[in-house]
Design a protein around this motif. Structure first.
Motif, mmCIF file in Angstrom:
data_model
loop_
_atom_site.group_PDB
_atom_site.id
_atom_site.type_symbol
_atom_site.label_atom_id
_atom_site.label_comp_id
_atom_site.label_asym_id
_atom_site.label_seq_id
_atom_site.Cartn_x
_atom_site.Cartn_y
_atom_site.Cartn_z
ATOM 1 N N ILE A 143 68.324 -19.818 30.619
ATOM 2 C CA ILE A 143 68.450 -21.278 30.560
ATOM 3 C C ILE A 143 67.703 -21.798 29.340
ATOM 4 O O ILE A 143 66.745 -21.192 28.861
ATOM 5 C CB ILE A 143 67.944 -21.989 31.833
ATOM 6 C CG1 ILE A 143 66.447 -21.790 32.028
ATOM 7 C CG2 ILE A 143 68.706 -21.547 33.056
ATOM 8 C CD1 ILE A 143 65.879 -22.683 33.113
ATOM 9 N N ILE A 144 68.198 -22.924 28.854
ATOM 10 C CA ILE A 144 67.584 -23.654 27.745
ATOM 11 C C ILE A 144 67.536 -25.120 28.152
ATOM 12 O O ILE A 144 68.479 -25.641 28.740
ATOM 13 C CB ILE A 144 68.399 -23.515 26.445
ATOM 14 C CG1 ILE A 144 68.344 -22.095 25.913
ATOM 15 C CG2 ILE A 144 67.903 -24.490 25.385
ATOM 16 C CD1 ILE A 144 69.166 -21.893 24.660
ATOM 17 N N HIS A 145 66.460 -25.772 27.814
ATOM 18 C CA HIS A 145 66.362 -27.222 27.972
ATOM 19 C C HIS A 145 66.664 -27.812 26.598
ATOM 20 O O HIS A 145 66.139 -27.351 25.578
ATOM 21 C CB HIS A 145 64.950 -27.596 28.435
ATOM 22 C CG HIS A 145 64.738 -29.050 28.544
ATOM 23 N ND1 HIS A 145 63.999 -29.756 27.626
ATOM 24 C CD2 HIS A 145 65.172 -29.956 29.456
ATOM 25 C CE1 HIS A 145 63.984 -31.030 27.975
ATOM 26 N NE2 HIS A 145 64.679 -31.171 29.079
ATOM 27 N N HIS A 146 67.529 -28.836 26.542
ATOM 28 C CA HIS A 146 67.964 -29.415 25.274
ATOM 29 C C HIS A 146 67.918 -30.937 25.370
ATOM 30 O O HIS A 146 68.432 -31.506 26.334
ATOM 31 C CB HIS A 146 69.397 -28.943 24.983
ATOM 32 C CG HIS A 146 69.980 -29.496 23.728
ATOM 33 N ND1 HIS A 146 71.211 -30.094 23.695
ATOM 34 C CD2 HIS A 146 69.522 -29.544 22.462
ATOM 35 C CE1 HIS A 146 71.485 -30.473 22.458
ATOM 36 N NE2 HIS A 146 70.472 -30.156 21.700
ATOM 37 N N VAL A 147 67.286 -31.571 24.385
ATOM 38 C CA VAL A 147 67.220 -33.034 24.318
ATOM 39 C C VAL A 147 67.740 -33.458 22.953
ATOM 40 O O VAL A 147 67.340 -32.906 21.925
ATOM 41 C CB VAL A 147 65.763 -33.547 24.493
ATOM 42 C CG1 VAL A 147 65.713 -35.067 24.359
ATOM 43 C CG2 VAL A 147 65.186 -33.100 25.814
ATOM 44 N N HIS A 148 68.635 -34.455 22.981
ATOM 45 C CA HIS A 148 69.140 -35.030 21.736
ATOM 46 C C HIS A 148 69.681 -36.424 22.014
ATOM 47 O O HIS A 148 70.495 -36.603 22.929
ATOM 48 C CB HIS A 148 70.250 -34.156 21.140
ATOM 49 C CG HIS A 148 70.817 -34.725 19.883
ATOM 50 N ND1 HIS A 148 72.074 -35.242 19.823
ATOM 51 C CD2 HIS A 148 70.287 -34.881 18.654
ATOM 52 C CE1 HIS A 148 72.314 -35.678 18.601
ATOM 53 N NE2 HIS A 148 71.247 -35.478 17.875
ATOM 54 N N SER A 149 69.208 -37.379 21.263
ATOM 55 C CA SER A 149 69.720 -38.742 21.310
ATOM 56 C C SER A 149 69.784 -39.292 22.740
ATOM 57 O O SER A 149 70.825 -39.726 23.198
ATOM 58 C CB SER A 149 71.099 -38.777 20.649
ATOM 59 O OG SER A 149 71.497 -40.099 20.450
ATOM 60 N N PHE A 150 68.668 -39.245 23.425
ATOM 61 C CA PHE A 150 68.512 -39.763 24.789
ATOM 62 C C PHE A 150 69.308 -38.987 25.841
ATOM 63 O O PHE A 150 69.452 -39.441 26.961
ATOM 64 C CB PHE A 150 68.858 -41.253 24.869
ATOM 65 C CG PHE A 150 68.048 -42.097 23.947
ATOM 66 C CD1 PHE A 150 66.688 -42.253 24.153
ATOM 67 C CD2 PHE A 150 68.634 -42.718 22.850
ATOM 68 C CE1 PHE A 150 65.929 -43.035 23.296
ATOM 69 C CE2 PHE A 150 67.876 -43.496 21.988
ATOM 70 C CZ PHE A 150 66.524 -43.652 22.213
ATOM 71 N N ILE A 151 69.849 -37.851 25.477
ATOM 72 C CA ILE A 151 70.572 -37.007 26.435
ATOM 73 C C ILE A 151 69.732 -35.765 26.671
ATOM 74 O O ILE A 151 69.320 -35.078 25.736
ATOM 75 C CB ILE A 151 71.961 -36.611 25.893
ATOM 76 C CG1 ILE A 151 72.814 -37.865 25.713
ATOM 77 C CG2 ILE A 151 72.631 -35.612 26.830
ATOM 78 C CD1 ILE A 151 74.126 -37.614 25.014
ATOM 79 N N GLU A 152 69.470 -35.497 27.940
ATOM 80 C CA GLU A 152 68.663 -34.342 28.320
ATOM 81 C C GLU A 152 69.512 -33.473 29.233
ATOM 82 O O GLU A 152 70.133 -33.968 30.175
ATOM 83 C CB GLU A 152 67.408 -34.827 29.049
ATOM 84 C CG GLU A 152 66.422 -33.755 29.373
ATOM 85 C CD GLU A 152 65.142 -34.306 29.989
ATOM 86 O OE1 GLU A 152 64.266 -33.489 30.294
ATOM 87 O OE2 GLU A 152 65.012 -35.532 30.183
ATOM 88 N N LYS A 153 69.560 -32.179 28.942
ATOM 89 C CA LYS A 153 70.369 -31.294 29.764
ATOM 90 C C LYS A 153 69.763 -29.903 29.849
ATOM 91 O O LYS A 153 68.945 -29.507 29.019
ATOM 92 C CB LYS A 153 71.801 -31.222 29.253
ATOM 93 C CG LYS A 153 71.948 -30.712 27.832
ATOM 94 C CD LYS A 153 73.384 -30.816 27.382
ATOM 95 C CE LYS A 153 73.523 -30.519 25.893
ATOM 96 N NZ LYS A 153 74.913 -30.622 25.454
ATOM 97 N N ILE A 154 70.202 -29.197 30.880
ATOM 98 C CA ILE A 154 69.852 -27.792 31.066
ATOM 99 C C ILE A 154 71.123 -27.007 30.768
ATOM 100 O O ILE A 154 72.178 -27.298 31.336
ATOM 101 C CB ILE A 154 69.402 -27.515 32.511
ATOM 102 C CG1 ILE A 154 68.245 -28.424 32.908
ATOM 103 C CG2 ILE A 154 69.022 -26.044 32.672
ATOM 104 C CD1 ILE A 154 67.966 -28.430 34.395
#
Length: 182
Positions: A143-154
């Motif tokens: 798994i990776i946690h990714h944040v970009h431009s107010f979007i956060e996802k796994i």
């Protein structure tokens, strides 16, 4: 004069000793990171990985069911609500149980990323910069946690029978601070 020379030599040496060297990502972790974006994409990425301690809160069947849509769109798709059943294994349980212990910071190395148009930056100055965690790997899951431009996802990855990593599913984090922790 000797004291001055000694201090001039000692100061950079002391700073060098005090600076903690971050651990290096493995070859397999870079294989996963290099599947995260299209190869020719242009983007800015924070040089240092980050890992939120709250991530385990979202690794539940209930949260997967809240994010409608499908996983593995290329072949044999399934609903995100079924992701928990797909991940129900010792490897995923290990990741879930040890997530806070595995989330230390790493420094990304430009030469190990396949993206010719990526710019690594040292500071997270605006929301146009991608912020990622180091891939956490156990067995055939990562798994990776990714944040970009107010979007956060796994982002869930799965290793196929050939040993190649592919994106299995992306689950968006919808943080409701009123409900957090209950």
């Amino acid at each position: 004069m000797k004291k001055l020379i000694f201090l001039i030599i000692l100061f950079p040496l002391t700073a060098f000793i005090q600076e903690k060297e971050l651990p290096k990502l493995s070859v397999e972790q870079y294989e996963i990171l290099n599947k995260l974006f299209p190869k020719e994409a242009s983007f800015t990425l924070l040089r240092y990985t980050s890992f939120p301690l709250h991530l385990d809160y979202f690794l539940t069947k209930e949260h997967f069911e809240m994010d409608g849509g499908f996983c593995r769109l290329t072949n044999d798709p399934f609903e995100k609500s079924d992701l928990w059943d797909h991940l129900d294994s010792e490897d995923f349980e290990y990741i879930k149980d040890n997530i806070s212990l595995l989330g230390e910071a790493y420094e990304l190395e430009q030469g190990k990323l396949i993206y010719p148009n990526v710019q690594l930056v040292d500071l997270y100055l605006n929301n146009h910069i991608h912020l990622i965690s180091a891939p956490i790997i156990k067995g055939r899951f990562s798994i990776i946690h990714h944040v970009h431009s107010f979007i956060e996802k796994i982002i869930f990855f799965e290793k196929d029978e050939n040993g190649d990593w592919d994106i299995l599913c992306e689950v968006y984090i919808k943080l409701d601070l009123v409900d957090f922790g209950h």
